[in-house]
Design a protein around this motif. Structure first.
Motif, PDB file in Angstrom:
ATOM      1  N   TYR A  96      10.103  -2.284  -1.480  1.00  0.00           N
ATOM      2  CA  TYR A  96      10.194  -3.363  -2.464  1.00  0.00           C
ATOM      3  C   TYR A  96      10.784  -4.626  -1.822  1.00  0.00           C
ATOM      4  N   ARG A  97      11.850  -4.456  -1.057  1.00  0.00           N
ATOM      5  CA  ARG A  97      12.484  -5.588  -0.388  1.00  0.00           C
ATOM      6  C   ARG A  97      11.527  -6.224   0.624  1.00  0.00           C
ATOM      7  N   ILE A  98      10.802  -5.401   1.371  1.00  0.00           N
ATOM      8  CA  ILE A  98       9.819  -5.925   2.332  1.00  0.00           C
ATOM      9  C   ILE A  98       8.772  -6.763   1.608  1.00  0.00           C
TER      10      ILE A  98
ATOM     11  N   ARG B 248       5.268  -5.278 -11.334  1.00  0.00           N
ATOM     12  CA  ARG B 248       5.155  -3.828 -11.545  1.00  0.00           C
ATOM     13  C   ARG B 248       6.083  -3.068 -10.609  1.00  0.00           C
ATOM     14  N   GLN B 249       6.202  -3.551  -9.384  1.00  0.00           N
ATOM     15  CA  GLN B 249       7.164  -2.937  -8.472  1.00  0.00           C
ATOM     16  C   GLN B 249       8.582  -3.095  -9.020  1.00  0.00           C
ATOM     17  N   THR B 250       8.900  -4.270  -9.513  1.00  0.00           N
ATOM     18  CA  THR B 250      10.227  -4.521 -10.079  1.00  0.00           C
ATOM     19  C   THR B 250      10.515  -3.559 -11.226  1.00  0.00           C
ATOM     20  N   ALA B 251       9.540  -3.397 -12.103  1.00  0.00           N
ATOM     21  CA  ALA B 251       9.721  -2.496 -13.250  1.00  0.00           C
ATOM     22  C   ALA B 251       9.964  -1.063 -12.796  1.00  0.00           C
TER      23      ALA B 251
ATOM     24  N   SER C 215       0.823  -1.218   0.000  1.00  0.00           N
ATOM     25  CA  SER C 215       0.000   0.000   0.000  1.00  0.00           C
ATOM     26  C   SER C 215       0.851   1.260   0.000  1.00  0.00           C
ATOM     27  N   MET C 216       1.990   1.210   0.653  1.00  0.00           N
ATOM     28  CA  MET C 216       2.866   2.384   0.728  1.00  0.00           C
ATOM     29  C   MET C 216       3.705   2.570  -0.533  1.00  0.00           C
ATOM     30  N   PHE C 217       3.854   1.530  -1.329  1.00  0.00           N
ATOM     31  CA  PHE C 217       4.744   1.581  -2.480  1.00  0.00           C
ATOM     32  C   PHE C 217       4.310   2.593  -3.556  1.00  0.00           C
ATOM     33  N   PRO C 218       3.051   2.594  -4.009  1.00  0.00           N
ATOM     34  CA  PRO C 218       2.690   3.559  -5.065  1.00  0.00           C
ATOM     35  C   PRO C 218       2.921   5.024  -4.680  1.00  0.00           C
ATOM     36  N   PRO C 219       2.525   5.470  -3.474  1.00  0.00           N
ATOM     37  CA  PRO C 219       2.830   6.857  -3.118  1.00  0.00           C
ATOM     38  C   PRO C 219       4.336   7.127  -3.037  1.00  0.00           C
ATOM     39  N   ALA C 220       5.096   6.130  -2.561  1.00  0.00           N
ATOM     40  CA  ALA C 220       6.549   6.294  -2.497  1.00  0.00           C
ATOM     41  C   ALA C 220       7.124   6.406  -3.905  1.00  0.00           C
ATOM     42  N   ALA C 221       6.580   5.642  -4.837  1.00  0.00           N
ATOM     43  CA  ALA C 221       7.038   5.717  -6.230  1.00  0.00           C
ATOM     44  C   ALA C 221       6.717   7.089  -6.824  1.00  0.00           C
ATOM     45  N   ARG C 222       5.559   7.624  -6.471  1.00  0.00           N
ATOM     46  CA  ARG C 222       5.201   8.970  -6.964  1.00  0.00           C
ATOM     47  C   ARG C 222       6.163  10.024  -6.413  1.00  0.00           C
ATOM     48  N   ARG C 223       6.603   9.850  -5.161  1.00  0.00           N
ATOM     49  CA  ARG C 223       7.585  10.787  -4.601  1.00  0.00           C
ATOM     50  C   ARG C 223       8.899  10.728  -5.382  1.00  0.00           C
ATOM     51  N   VAL C 224       9.287   9.531  -5.800  1.00  0.00           N
ATOM     52  CA  VAL C 224      10.492   9.382  -6.618  1.00  0.00           C
ATOM     53  C   VAL C 224      10.293  10.078  -7.960  1.00  0.00           C
ATOM     54  N   MET C 225       9.091   9.950  -8.522  1.00  0.00           N
ATOM     55  CA  MET C 225       8.790  10.584  -9.804  1.00  0.00           C
ATOM     56  C   MET C 225       8.856  12.113  -9.676  1.00  0.00           C
ATOM     57  N   GLU C 226       8.332  12.634  -8.576  1.00  0.00           N
ATOM     58  CA  GLU C 226       8.299  14.083  -8.379  1.00  0.00           C
ATOM     59  C   GLU C 226       9.669  14.666  -8.042  1.00  0.00           C
ATOM     60  N   ALA C 227      10.516  13.866  -7.399  1.00  0.00           N
ATOM     61  CA  ALA C 227      11.848  14.351  -7.014  1.00  0.00           C
ATOM     62  C   ALA C 227      12.881  13.270  -7.345  1.00  0.00           C
TER      63      ALA C 227
ATOM     64  N   THR D 214       1.770   4.021 -11.452  1.00  0.00           N
ATOM     65  CA  THR D 214       1.513   3.975 -10.010  1.00  0.00           C
ATOM     66  C   THR D 214       0.028   3.802  -9.708  1.00  0.00           C
ATOM     67  N   VAL D 215      -0.828   4.372 -10.544  1.00  0.00           N
ATOM     68  CA  VAL D 215      -2.273   4.206 -10.340  1.00  0.00           C
ATOM     69  C   VAL D 215      -2.667   2.757 -10.569  1.00  0.00           C
ATOM     70  N   ARG D 216      -2.144   2.165 -11.629  1.00  0.00           N
ATOM     71  CA  ARG D 216      -2.444   0.759 -11.921  1.00  0.00           C
ATOM     72  C   ARG D 216      -1.921  -0.147 -10.799  1.00  0.00           C
ATOM     73  N   LEU D 217      -0.719   0.137 -10.337  1.00  0.00           N
ATOM     74  CA  LEU D 217      -0.150  -0.639  -9.229  1.00  0.00           C
ATOM     75  C   LEU D 217      -1.007  -0.486  -7.974  1.00  0.00           C
ATOM     76  N   ALA D 218      -1.459   0.728  -7.696  1.00  0.00           N
ATOM     77  CA  ALA D 218      -2.319   0.961  -6.526  1.00  0.00           C
ATOM     78  C   ALA D 218      -3.621   0.173  -6.636  1.00  0.00           C
ATOM     79  N   MET D 219      -4.153   0.059  -7.843  1.00  0.00           N
ATOM     80  CA  MET D 219      -5.386  -0.709  -8.050  1.00  0.00           C
ATOM     81  C   MET D 219      -5.153  -2.184  -7.718  1.00  0.00           C
ATOM     82  N   PHE D 220      -4.071  -2.752  -8.234  1.00  0.00           N
ATOM     83  CA  PHE D 220      -3.783  -4.159  -7.962  1.00  0.00           C
ATOM     84  C   PHE D 220      -3.461  -4.381  -6.490  1.00  0.00           C
ATOM     85  N   THR D 221      -2.789  -3.424  -5.880  1.00  0.00           N
ATOM     86  CA  THR D 221      -2.487  -3.500  -4.452  1.00  0.00           C
ATOM     87  C   THR D 221      -3.778  -3.485  -3.639  1.00  0.00           C
ATOM     88  N   GLY D 222      -4.699  -2.620  -4.013  1.00  0.00           N
ATOM     89  CA  GLY D 222      -5.988  -2.569  -3.326  1.00  0.00           C
ATOM     90  C   GLY D 222      -6.743  -3.881  -3.443  1.00  0.00           C
TER      91      GLY D 222
END
Length: 152
Positions: free
Chosen positions: A51-53, A104-107, A25-37, A121-129
């Motif tokens: 990802y490791r967790i 998707r996380q790996t990619a 659940s935390m991965f998509p927002p964290a990925a968006r932070r990487v995208m933004e910065a 990240t939206v698609r990943l969030a959907m599958f995570t949900g």
């Protein structure tokens, strides 16, 4: 013996499935932070940690159905509808995790900041949900156990 098997099953679910549901659940927002910065080292490190967790606890999570089957066999409830439904939903959750979430996380992790898009990240969030919803339903079935003799 049943109490021991059930205790290990429940503890494994808490220790293994809990972290993977939170980390996914935390991965998509964290990925968006990487995208933004893209130059933010801490954001990239956080993404790597999540990802490791997800990968490690997904493997550890195999203990949950293993002890679940042992417990159900000991309790002679393998043919119960609630258990068969739980098994099917658990298998579906595993497929969602292994086939839709982790790749998707790996990619996103291996592709770097350039691979992180809002759509990904939206698609990943959907599958995570979906993964988390399946586990929530399984948890409810394990507690309520329709037709059980516990009175729950």
């Amino acid at each position: 013996m049943t109490k021991f098997l059930l205790a290990v099953h429940v503890l494994a679910a808490i220790v293994a499935i809990g972290p993977v549901t939170v980390a996914t659940s935390m991965f998509p927002p964290a990925a968006r932070r990487v995208m933004e910065a893209p130059d933010d080292v801490r954001a990239a490190e956080s993404l790597q940690l999540l990802y490791r967790i997800c990968r490690v606890y997904a493997l550890v999570g195999i203990v949950v159905p293993a002890f679940g089957f042992a417990t159900a066999s000991n309790m002679h409830v393998l043919g119960s509808a609630w258990l068969i439904t739980s098994i099917a939903l658990t298998a579906l959750a595993a497929v969602v995790l292994v086939a839709l979430v982790l790749p998707r996380q790996t990619a996103l992790v291996e592709g770097g900041a350039g691979a992180v898009t809002r759509e990904a990240t939206v698609r990943l969030a959907m599958f995570t949900g979906l993964f988390n919803l399946l586990w929530a339903v399984v948890t409810v079935l394990m507690i309520v156990r329709p037709g059980s003799t516990t009175g729950a």
